[in-house]
Design a protein around this motif. Structure first.
Motif, PDB file in Angstrom:
ATOM      1  N   ALA A   1       0.873  -1.104   0.532  1.00 32.23           N
ATOM      2  CA  ALA A   1      -0.219   0.084   0.087  1.00 32.23           C
ATOM      3  C   ALA A   1       1.339   1.001   0.112  1.00 32.23           C
ATOM      4  N   LEU A   2       2.090   1.077   0.742  1.00 29.48           N
ATOM      5  CA  LEU A   2       2.899   2.359   0.973  1.00 29.48           C
ATOM      6  C   LEU A   2       3.717   2.673  -0.633  1.00 29.48           C
ATOM      7  N   PHE A   3       4.478   1.393  -1.273  1.00 29.86           N
ATOM      8  CA  PHE A   3       4.405   1.179  -2.166  1.00 29.86           C
ATOM      9  C   PHE A   3       4.087   2.332  -3.078  1.00 29.86           C
ATOM     10  N   ASP A   4       2.863   1.467  -3.181  1.00 28.47           N
ATOM     11  CA  ASP A   4       1.410   2.599  -4.146  1.00 28.47           C
ATOM     12  C   ASP A   4       1.103   4.130  -4.212  1.00 28.47           C
ATOM     13  N   ASP A   5       1.760   4.214  -2.718  1.00 33.52           N
ATOM     14  CA  ASP A   5       1.011   5.472  -2.221  1.00 33.52           C
ATOM     15  C   ASP A   5       2.509   6.491  -1.966  1.00 33.52           C
ATOM     16  N   LEU A   6       3.175   6.002  -2.929  1.00 36.13           N
ATOM     17  CA  LEU A   6       4.780   6.985  -3.124  1.00 36.13           C
ATOM     18  C   LEU A   6       5.327   6.727  -4.638  1.00 36.13           C
ATOM     19  N   GLY A   7       4.790   6.229  -5.315  1.00 32.66           N
ATOM     20  CA  GLY A   7       4.962   6.368  -6.340  1.00 32.66           C
ATOM     21  C   GLY A   7       5.900   4.977  -6.572  1.00 32.66           C
ATOM     22  N   LEU A   8       5.866   4.096  -6.486  1.00 32.76           N
ATOM     23  CA  LEU A   8       7.535   3.036  -6.597  1.00 32.76           C
ATOM     24  C   LEU A   8       6.004   2.326  -7.811  1.00 32.76           C
ATOM     25  N   PRO A   9       7.103   2.072  -8.708  1.00 32.47           N
ATOM     26  CA  PRO A   9       6.870   1.248  -9.856  1.00 32.47           C
ATOM     27  C   PRO A   9       6.512  -0.250  -9.837  1.00 32.47           C
ATOM     28  N   ASP A  10       4.527  -0.456 -10.400  1.00 29.13           N
ATOM     29  CA  ASP A  10       4.171  -1.848  -9.842  1.00 29.13           C
ATOM     30  C   ASP A  10       4.910  -2.252  -8.344  1.00 29.13           C
ATOM     31  N   PRO A  11       3.914  -1.448  -7.942  1.00 30.06           N
ATOM     32  CA  PRO A  11       3.877  -2.314  -6.373  1.00 30.06           C
ATOM     33  C   PRO A  11       3.241  -3.370  -5.180  1.00 30.06           C
ATOM     34  N   GLU A  12       2.952  -4.240  -6.359  1.00 28.14           N
ATOM     35  CA  GLU A  12       2.366  -5.498  -6.012  1.00 28.14           C
ATOM     36  C   GLU A  12       4.486  -6.450  -6.329  1.00 28.14           C
ATOM     37  N   ASN A  13       5.255  -6.238  -7.177  1.00 26.34           N
ATOM     38  CA  ASN A  13       6.342  -7.004  -7.231  1.00 26.34           C
ATOM     39  C   ASN A  13       7.207  -5.368  -7.221  1.00 26.34           C
ATOM     40  N   PHE A  14       7.357  -4.367  -6.171  1.00 29.91           N
ATOM     41  CA  PHE A  14       8.506  -4.487  -6.680  1.00 29.91           C
ATOM     42  C   PHE A  14       9.140  -4.617  -5.264  1.00 29.91           C
ATOM     43  N   GLY A  15       8.383  -4.928  -3.905  1.00 36.38           N
ATOM     44  CA  GLY A  15       9.469  -5.675  -3.423  1.00 36.38           C
ATOM     45  C   GLY A  15       9.809  -6.844  -3.383  1.00 36.38           C
ATOM     46  N   ARG A  16       9.885  -7.642  -4.759  1.00 34.51           N
ATOM     47  CA  ARG A  16      10.565  -8.915  -5.279  1.00 34.51           C
ATOM     48  C   ARG A  16      11.899  -8.252  -4.884  1.00 34.51           C
ATOM     49  N   ARG A  17      12.223  -7.315  -5.940  1.00 34.30           N
ATOM     50  CA  ARG A  17      13.489  -6.986  -6.505  1.00 34.30           C
ATOM     51  C   ARG A  17      14.597  -6.715  -5.311  1.00 34.30           C
ATOM     52  N   PHE A  18      16.063  -7.173  -5.586  1.00 34.87           N
ATOM     53  CA  PHE A  18      16.462  -6.529  -4.863  1.00 34.87           C
ATOM     54  C   PHE A  18      17.427  -5.101  -5.126  1.00 34.87           C
ATOM     55  N   PRO A  19      18.274  -4.677  -3.941  1.00 32.47           N
ATOM     56  CA  PRO A  19      18.562  -2.867  -3.982  1.00 32.47           C
ATOM     57  C   PRO A  19      19.327  -2.419  -5.035  1.00 32.47           C
ATOM     58  N   HIS A  20      19.782  -3.071  -5.786  1.00 32.84           N
ATOM     59  CA  HIS A  20      20.709  -2.651  -7.688  1.00 32.84           C
ATOM     60  C   HIS A  20      20.061  -3.059  -8.568  1.00 32.84           C
ATOM     61  N   GLN A  21      18.378  -2.772  -8.819  1.00 33.81           N
ATOM     62  CA  GLN A  21      17.763  -3.082  -9.883  1.00 33.81           C
ATOM     63  C   GLN A  21      16.060  -1.974  -9.321  1.00 33.81           C
ATOM     64  N   VAL A  22      17.097  -0.934  -7.835  1.00 26.71           N
ATOM     65  CA  VAL A  22      16.393  -0.177  -8.698  1.00 26.71           C
ATOM     66  C   VAL A  22      16.711   1.056  -8.581  1.00 26.71           C
ATOM     67  N   SER A  23      16.496   2.265  -9.137  1.00 33.02           N
ATOM     68  CA  SER A  23      16.954   3.445  -9.343  1.00 33.02           C
ATOM     69  C   SER A  23      17.653   4.186  -7.621  1.00 33.02           C
ATOM     70  N   GLY A  24      17.990   5.305  -7.682  1.00 29.80           N
ATOM     71  CA  GLY A  24      18.786   5.575  -6.570  1.00 29.80           C
ATOM     72  C   GLY A  24      17.635   6.275  -5.621  1.00 29.80           C
ATOM     73  N   GLY A  25      16.468   7.507  -6.208  1.00 34.05           N
ATOM     74  CA  GLY A  25      15.348   7.487  -5.813  1.00 34.05           C
ATOM     75  C   GLY A  25      14.595   6.739  -5.292  1.00 34.05           C
ATOM     76  N   GLN A  26      13.947   5.187  -6.056  1.00 31.81           N
ATOM     77  CA  GLN A  26      13.256   4.147  -5.817  1.00 31.81           C
ATOM     78  C   GLN A  26      13.901   3.565  -4.215  1.00 31.81           C
ATOM     79  N   LEU A  27      14.649   3.968  -4.211  1.00 31.46           N
ATOM     80  CA  LEU A  27      15.425   3.293  -3.296  1.00 31.46           C
ATOM     81  C   LEU A  27      15.103   4.013  -2.019  1.00 31.46           C
ATOM     82  N   GLN A  28      14.841   5.749  -2.376  1.00 27.38           N
ATOM     83  CA  GLN A  28      15.419   6.684  -1.241  1.00 27.38           C
ATOM     84  C   GLN A  28      13.784   6.443  -0.313  1.00 27.38           C
ATOM     85  N   ARG A  29      12.739   5.672  -1.008  1.00 25.27           N
ATOM     86  CA  ARG A  29      11.420   6.041  -0.604  1.00 25.27           C
ATOM     87  C   ARG A  29      11.570   4.884  -0.362  1.00 25.27           C
ATOM     88  N   ALA A  30      11.608   3.239  -1.164  1.00 20.87           N
ATOM     89  CA  ALA A  30      11.787   2.202  -0.108  1.00 20.87           C
ATOM     90  C   ALA A  30      12.538   2.052   1.031  1.00 20.87           C
TER      91      ALA A  30
END
Length: 543
Positions: A139-168
C-alpha cells in the motif's frame, strides 16, 4: 509537556577525542539544547556541518555513536528514554521511532530482496504479522509512486534507482507504524528531479500516517517544503526556532539571514577564446560488455573559464570525466589537450599530461590519506612534478595555504582536525600545486552545507582569475551552475541535449529535459513543492 510526543530537555552531547601526541580531551558537540515536537508535526533541523543536527536526531532515539555521552532528558511518549536500559532502547527503536539515512544504498543488504528487509523491523517487534506487514508495504509502495507496487518488493536493491531506493527506505521506516521518524539528509545525494519525487513522497507519507518527524538537512529551501517549524543550529547551540514561513521571510538572527540569502555570487560570463585548452570530440564510451554510457559527446573548455556539465544521476557526467582523465578509454572519439592528442589510456600518458590535468573529488574525506599532514598532502605534487624538497617545498606549501585562505598554521595538522570545508580547500591546494591548465571538479560542493559551499565556489572563482586555470565542473546543482559557469553542457542518458554559453543555455525556449531541470531547483519559498507538483499534473493532463 503532556501534549508533546517528544520533549528534549537540556541535552548535552560530548565525546572523548585523542589528538595526536596529546592527552585525551572532551569535545562538546551539543550544548544545552531543548526542543519539543507534537504528534503529526515536522520539525526541520538545519545548520552547517558539525552543527549537531544528526547527533540530536540520533539522541531522539537514545543513541550515541562510539564514545559519545548523552546527558539531559529525552522524553518520548511520556518517558525519559535516556534513563532506560539498553534493552528498553532496543524495544523502542524500529517500533516507536525509526530512522531514514542519507544513503539508502548503504543501508540495504544487497543480497536480500527489498520486501524481506522492509518488513523485518515490524516482524521483529511484533507490530504486524508477515502478511499484514507485506500488505502495508505494498500500500505504501503505491502511495509513494513506486512502480508495480505488487511486485516491487521482489527486487534487489541494485535493481532500482537511487530515488526509488530512498522511497523504499521511507516505506521501511513507516511499516512498523512508528510515532516518530528521523529523516537524516534523505535527499542530499539525489539529483534535483529525483529529489522532487522523494520530497513529495515523504510529505505525503507524513500527512497520510500522522507520524511526527525530525527532518535533518543543510538545505533550507528543501526543509522549508516539508517542515511546520525549523530550528537553526550552529556549533551545537540553538540559534533560532520559528515556523518555516517565519524563518524564510523574517528570520531574526544574522546567521539565519545568511543561510536564507546564500548563493548570491555575481559571476560575469566570459566569451570563449580562439584556442581551447581541452576538446573532447565525438566521445562514445561503455562499461563492461558494451553497456553504452556516452553517445557522441563533444565539448570544449577554454583557459580561465568554466564549463559546467549538468544532468541527473546516470546521465554520463562523471563518465565523461573518466574518459578525459584516461581512466576509461572511449571506443570512439578523441581528447585534444592544447595542440596535442591525449592517449586514450592513463597508463600511456606522459608526466606532463598528468600534471596539466588535475581533479578534485566530491568526498574530500576519502581523497586524502588520514595519516599524512596537510603539508605532506599538498607537498606530494611539488615533489613529484617539480622535485621540490625541504625548505623550498615547505615555503611553496605555505604559499598555497595562503591562496586557499587557511595559512601555514595548518601545515602540521591531520585531515581529522579539519572541517569539511577546510578539507576541500586542501584538495584544491593539492590540485593547484601541480600548476595545471585544467581542473576537473566532480561534485566538489554537493556534500557541503550552503554557506561552506558558497565559500568554496568564491575561492575557486578567485583562484581562476589568479592562475587562469580552466574548470570542468560536474554537478547536478543548477544553483551552482548559475553561479560559476561560463558555458554549460546538459546531459541526459549519455547524450548532449543542450550546449553553449550560459546565457544561451539558460534562455528559452528550452528542450523538455532542460526545462524539467530548471523547474526542479528548490526555491526558498513556502509552497514551492506543491506549485511544482500542480504544474506537472496540469502538463500531464494536457498531454
Amino acid at each position: 509537556m503532556a501534549d508533546n510526543l517528544l520533549d528534549i530537555r537540556n541535552l548535552r552531547i560530548a565525546a572523548t577525542i585523542y589528538p595526536p601526541g596529546e592527552k585525551a580531551a572532551e569535545l562538546v558537540i551539543v550544548k544545552d539544547v531543548s526542543l519539543t515536537l507534537e504528534k503529526g508535526k515536522v520539525l526541520g533541523l538545519i545548520g552547517e556541518s558539525g552543527a549537531g543536527k544528526s547527533t540530536i536526531g540520533l539522541a531522539a532515539m537514545g543513541y550515541g555513536r562510539g564514545s559519545i555521552r548523552l546527558s539531559g532528558q529525552v522524553w518520548l511518549n511520556g518517558r525519559d528514554i535516556l534513563a532506560g536500559s539498553t534493552r528498553d532502547l532496543r524495544r523502542l527503536r524500529g517500533k516507536e521511532v525509526t530512522y531514514v539515512s542519507q544513503s539508502a544504498a548503504a543501508s540495504f543488504n544487497p543480497a536480500k530482496r527489498l520486501m524481506e528487509q522492509i518488513i523485518e523491523s515490524a516482524l521483529e517487534h511484533g507490530t504486524a504479522s508477515k502478511s499484514e506487514a507485506e500488505a502495508r508495504a505494498v500500500a505504501l509502495f503505491d502511495d509513494l509512486g513506486l512502480p508495480d507496487p505488487e511486485n516491487f518488493g521482489r527486487r534487489f536493491p541494485h535493481q532500482v534507482s537511487g530515488g526509488q531506493l530512498q522511497r523504499a527506505m521511507t516505506v521501511m521506516a513507516l511499516v512498523p507504524e512508528p510515532d516518530l521518524i528521523i529523516f537524516d539528509e534523505p535527499t542530499t545525494a539525489l539529483d534535483v528531479t529525483t529529489q522532487i519525487d522523494v520530497l513529495a513522497a515523504i510529505k505525503k507519507a507524513i500527512r497520510n500516517t500522522d507520524v511526527a518527524a525530525i527532518y535533518i538537512t543543510h538545505d533550507l529551501a528543501v526543509v522549508a517544503q516539508v517542515s511546520d517549524e525549523i530550528m537553526v543550529l550552529r556549533h551545537g547551540e540553538k540559534i533560532e526556532r520559528n515556523t518555516a514561513e517565519a524563518i524564510i521571510t523574517r528570520s531574526v538572527e544574522d546567521y539565519t539571514k545568511a543561510l536564507v540569502s546564500v548563493r548570491s555570487i555575481d559571476h560575469e560570463e566570459k566569451r570563449p577564446t580562439d584556442n581551447p585548452v581541452l576538446v573532447a570530440r565525438n566521445i562514445s564510451a561503455a562499461y563492461g560488455n558494451m553497456v553504452q554510457v556516452l553517445d557522441d559527446v563533444s565539448v570544449e573548455v577554454h583557459a580561465g573559464q568554466t564549463l559546467a556539465v549538468v544532468g541527473e544521476s546516470g546521465s554520463g557526467k562523471s563518465t565523461l570525466a573518466r574518459v578525459i582523465t584516461g581512466l576509461l578509454p572511449p571506443f570512439e572519439g578523441d581528447v585534444m589537450f592544447g595542440e596535442r592528442s591525449l592517449s586514450k589510456a592513463l597508463v600511456n600518458r606522459s608526466k606532463d599530461d598528468l600534471r596539466e590535468l588535475q581533479m578534485i573529488y566530491q568526498m574530500a574525506d576519502t581523497a586524502m590519506n588520514p595519516r599524512q599532514t596537510v603539508g605532506t598532502i599538498i607537498g606530494r605534487p611539488l615533489e613529484f612534478y617539480f622535485g621540490l624538497r625541504g625548505a623550498e617545498k615547505r615555503k611553496r606549501v605555505a604559499e598555497l595555504l595562503e591562496e586557499i585562505e587557511m595559512g601555514d598554521g595548518f601545515l602540521d595538522r591531520y585531515p581529522a582536525e579539519l572541517s569539511g570545508g577546510q578539507k576541500q580547500r586542501v584538495c584544491i591546494a593539492r590540485a593547484l600545486a601541480a600548476k595545471p591548465s585544467l581542473i576537473i571538479c566532480d561534485e566538489v560542493t554537493s556534500a557541503l552545507d550552503p554557506l561552506v559551499a558558497d565559500g568554496i565556489l568564491k575561492l575557486l572563482l578567485r583562484l581562476q582569475k589568479i592562475e587562469n586555470v580552466a574548470y570542468l565542473f560536474i554537478t547536478h546543482d543548477l544553483a551552482t551552475v548559475k553561479a560559476i559557469a561560463d558555458s554549460i553542457a546538459v546531459m541526459y542518458q549519455g547524450r548532449l541535449v543542450r550546449y553553449g554559453p550560459k546565457s544561451q543555455v539558460l534562455a528559452p525556449p528550452f528542450d523538455d529535459y532542460t526545462d524539467l531541470l530548471l523547474k526542479s531547483v528548490p526555491e526558498m519559498k513556502i509552497g514551492w513543492l506543491e506549485d511544482v507538483l500542480e504544474t506537472r499534473r496540469m502538463e500531464s493532463a494536457g498531454n
